[in-house]
Scaffold this motif. Structure first.
Motif, short mmCIF file in Angstrom:
data_model
loop_
_atom_site.label_atom_id
_atom_site.label_comp_id
_atom_site.label_asym_id
_atom_site.label_seq_id
_atom_site.Cartn_x
_atom_site.Cartn_y
_atom_site.Cartn_z
N CYS A 35 -45.50 30.21 -16.40
CA CYS A 35 -44.04 30.17 -16.22
C CYS A 35 -43.32 30.69 -17.46
O CYS A 35 -42.35 31.45 -17.36
CB CYS A 35 -43.59 28.73 -15.95
N CYS A 71 -42.77 24.97 -12.49
CA CYS A 71 -42.57 23.91 -13.50
C CYS A 71 -41.72 24.39 -14.67
O CYS A 71 -41.00 23.62 -15.28
CB CYS A 71 -43.92 23.37 -13.97
N CYS A 125 -46.55 29.98 -11.08
CA CYS A 125 -46.73 28.68 -11.73
C CYS A 125 -48.12 28.11 -11.46
O CYS A 125 -48.65 28.23 -10.36
CB CYS A 125 -45.66 27.70 -11.25
N TYR A 126 -48.70 27.49 -12.50
CA TYR A 126 -50.03 26.90 -12.37
C TYR A 126 -50.03 25.53 -11.69
O TYR A 126 -51.08 25.03 -11.30
CB TYR A 126 -50.64 26.71 -13.77
N VAL A 181 -42.70 25.22 -17.58
CA VAL A 181 -43.25 24.91 -18.91
C VAL A 181 -44.73 25.29 -19.08
O VAL A 181 -45.24 25.29 -20.20
CB VAL A 181 -43.08 23.40 -19.28
ZN LIG Z 1 -45.44 26.51 -14.29
#
Ligand SMILES: [Zn+2]
Length: 239
Positions: free
Chosen positions: A210, A204, A196-197, A206
């Motif tokens: 992800c 997250c 995840c960023y 989204v």
């Molecule tokens: Zn993410």
């Protein structure tokens, strides 16, 4: 230093995400954990601490003892990416993943990683550098194209003592779901990875990273073992 380059030694660039984890598991299968050295380069990205944790835990699980963790100061100071500039929000993935270079692109980042990897490989005598770059099913980052790695190998031939070190990209032509399947066969510890960023405790669900990951696990028909924000993981699966 006078270490000769050994064909059975390798450096793996290990960010802590699912692709680099599968890449590390491949290197360990091919060379044995004692011949694999793992490199982690952080660069002031939002999830820096979480990715460092993933790196340590994956190395422990795979039995990789030789490790190097470095922090690149330049990329954070340069900014220009949602991953390194807190004023630029990490976008939610749209339907057009891969069609244009997104704001999560960190300018020429992989060249910084590879430069550190080549320097280290030359000192410890590793011939191959594994990196889990993926061209298809990806965000369309220009430093994930095969021609980029071919060109980098020319730079290494011209610019190192013996000219023997080369970059290997075993996943570059694979679909993301194929990478999950390969990882499952290799026993890659997906539960320890972090892609995840933006999330630190739960992914997250989204962001583009992800969404690509959730789609891949869904295509294979196995649950992704990392924790997601509950509502978002279902939403991501529908995209
Ligand atoms: Zn993410």
């Amino acid at each position: 230093m006078n270490n000769n380059i050994e064909p059975n030694r390798s450096v793996v660039v290990l960010s802590g995400g699912m692709d680099s984890c599968v890449c590390a598991a491949l290197a360990v299968r091919d060379f044995g954990a004692g011949n694999v050295a793992a490199l982690h380069v952080s660069y002031g990205q939002r999830t820096e601490a979480r990715e460092q944790q993933a790196f340590r835990e994956i190395c422990e699980r795979l039995g990789i003892k030789q490790r190097l963790t470095v922090r690149n100061q330049a990329l954070g100071q340069i900014g220009g990416s949602a991953l390194t500039d807190s004023r630029v929000a990490v976008p939610e993935a749209g339907t057009e993943i891969g069609q244009q270079i997104p704001i999560t692109y960190v300018p020429f980042r992989n060249a910084h990683f590879l430069s550190v990897a080549v320097s280290w490989a030359e000192v410890i005598g590793a011939e191959k550098i594994y990196i889990g770059a993926v061209e298809q099913d990806s965000s369309g980052y220009p430093d994930c194209r095969p021609e980029y790695y071919e060109a980098f190998n020319s730079v290494i031939r011209a610019g190192t003592k013996e000219g023997k070190i080369r970059i290997v990209t075993p996943l570059i032509a694979m679909r993301k779901a194929e990478i999950v399947s390969l990882g499952l066969r290799l026993g890659a510890p997906f539960e320890l990875t972090w892609s995840c960023y933006s999330g630190l405790n739960r992914a997250c669900g989204v962001c583009e990273s992800c969404v690509l990951r959730l789609r891949a696990f869904e295509a294979v028909g196995v649950p992704d073992p990392i924790p997601y924000e509950a509502a978002n993981s279902r939403e991501a699966n529908r995209k």
